[in-house]
Design an enzyme around this catalytic site. Structure first.
Site, PDB file in Angstrom:
ATOM      1  CG  ASP A  25      -5.289 -24.062  33.581  1.00 49.12           C
ATOM      2  OD1 ASP A  25      -4.759 -24.090  34.704  1.00 49.12           O
ATOM      3  OD2 ASP A  25      -5.714 -25.085  32.996  1.00 49.12           O
ATOM      4  CG  HIS A  45      -7.034 -28.381  31.891  1.00 48.62           C
ATOM      5  ND1 HIS A  45      -5.951 -28.261  32.742  1.00 48.62           N
ATOM      6  CD2 HIS A  45      -7.018 -29.647  31.413  1.00 48.62           C
ATOM      7  CE1 HIS A  45      -5.312 -29.430  32.780  1.00 48.62           C
ATOM      8  NE2 HIS A  45      -5.925 -30.280  31.987  1.00 48.62           N
ATOM      9  CG  HIS A  57     -11.936 -26.885  35.589  1.00 48.01           C
ATOM     10  ND1 HIS A  57     -12.015 -26.653  34.232  1.00 48.01           N
ATOM     11  CD2 HIS A  57     -10.666 -27.334  35.818  1.00 48.01           C
ATOM     12  CE1 HIS A  57     -10.845 -26.952  33.669  1.00 48.01           C
ATOM     13  NE2 HIS A  57     -10.012 -27.351  34.615  1.00 48.01           N
ATOM     14  CG  ASP A  92      -2.470 -26.604  33.424  1.00 48.12           C
ATOM     15  OD1 ASP A  92      -2.480 -25.506  32.845  1.00 48.12           O
ATOM     16  OD2 ASP A  92      -3.472 -27.070  34.006  1.00 48.12           O
TER      17      ASP A  92
HETATM   18 ZN   LIG Z   1      -5.422 -26.721  34.040  1.00 52.51          ZN
END
Ligand SMILES: [Zn+2]
Length: 306
Positions: free
Chosen positions: A161, A163, A124, A244
């Site tokens: 991931d 996200h 991120h 995740d």
């Molecule tokens: Zn994540």
């Protein structure tokens, strides 16, 4: 197969109530502390240099992350991202692990694959800013190192991931030597990752919906992302390995199991074997249920060792 980690990665502390805890890394390392992983070549991660970080991050961002935080204090960067006294050292080792792993697999020796068991995660973090538990963008620092120090012309980053890796996308938006392929849940933090976000055609965003499970995840990679990755003929495969999307994870709603991580890992190994002389470097991103994280990361490492 190498395993890079460093005890300093345990020293980054996001404070109470934050799911990105040192126990995540302890859980992964404990799972790998088993006879089955005896063949792993365990190496202490060096620090990334300023020069390596500055290839992908603005100078004032790097200085902000490395500024000393007094003992007992923390500095809040956003709702989820905190600097503690141990954060700078952890972040330097996390990025340095990925750089050292790239050097190891590209130096033409016997090492062909590596996993970096590190935190804080990275995908991120944008050029200018920390966010979403991430301080430096570890996988981006590694990719930029492969381009600049090793002269590679085609580096693939596969990000599974749950996200979206908005920071990696931001950093390589205009860098066609890097192909970024991401599956992620949408809508979900950080809100980016729409298929229309394409950069120079080198950004491949493939969202999944809450409740989607192994079949759709595998179909998306097998039918779409993997063929595009093969067509790119990467000279190095990097992996943003977040776990995740596991069904037990508290931060998201996809329904994968550890066997799905073994599956995608085997596919990425095959990609590296076909085009990149087997060279693959994976770095830990998310995964917030400790048992699911440990099971998934060890399934990932086992598939990397095959
Ligand atoms: Zn994540």
């Amino acid at each position: 197969m190498r395993l890079y980690t460093h005890p300093a990665c345990l020293g980054h502390d996001n404070g109470p109530g934050n799911p990105e805890v040192a126990a995540r890394l302890t859980a992964v390392l404990r799972a790998l502390d088993h006879d089955r992983y005896a063949a792993l070549d365990r190496v202490e991660a060096p620090r990334a240099s300023r020069e390596q970080l500055l290839r992908v991050h603005a100078a004032d961002h790097v200085e902000r992350m490395l500024a000393a935080v007094p003992e007992g204090e923390t500095r809040r960067l956003d709702e989820d991202t905190v600097l503690s006294p141990g954060s700078a050292e952890a972040a330097l080792r996390a990025a340095g692990a990925a750089v050292a792993a790239v050097d190891a697999v590209l130096d033409g020796g016997h090492v062909r694959r590596a996993f970096c068991a590190v935190r804080p995660p990275g995908h991120h973090a944008t050029r200018e800013s920390a966010m979403g538990f991430c301080l430096f963008n570890n996988v981006a620092v590694a990719a930029a190192h492969a381009l600049a120090a090793h002269g590679l012309k085609r580096v693939a980053i596969a990000d599974f991931d749950v996200h979206h890796g908005n920071g990696t996308q931001d950093i390589f938006w205009r860098e066609p030597r890097v192909l970024f392929a991401s599956s992620h849940e949408m809508p979900l933090y950080p809100g980016t990752g729409h298929p229309d976000e394409r950069g120079e055609g080198n950004i491949l965003n493939r969202p999944l919906s809450a409740g989607d499970g192994p079949y759709l995840f595998r179909e998306l990679w097998e039918g779409d992302l993997l063929p595009r990755l093969h067509a790119f003929r990467p000279q190095l495969v990097l992996v943003s390995a977040g776990f995740d999307a596991h069904q037990r994870d508290p931060l998201a709603n996809l329904c994968l199991g550890s066997e799905d991580y073994a599956w995608i890992t085997a596919k990425l190994v095959e990609l590296a074997n076909r085009h990149a002389d087997g060279r693959l470097v994976s770095t830990l991103e998310g995964g917030y249920d400790l048992a699911a994280l440990a099971a998934s990361a060890s399934a990932h490492v086992e598939a990397l060792m095959d």
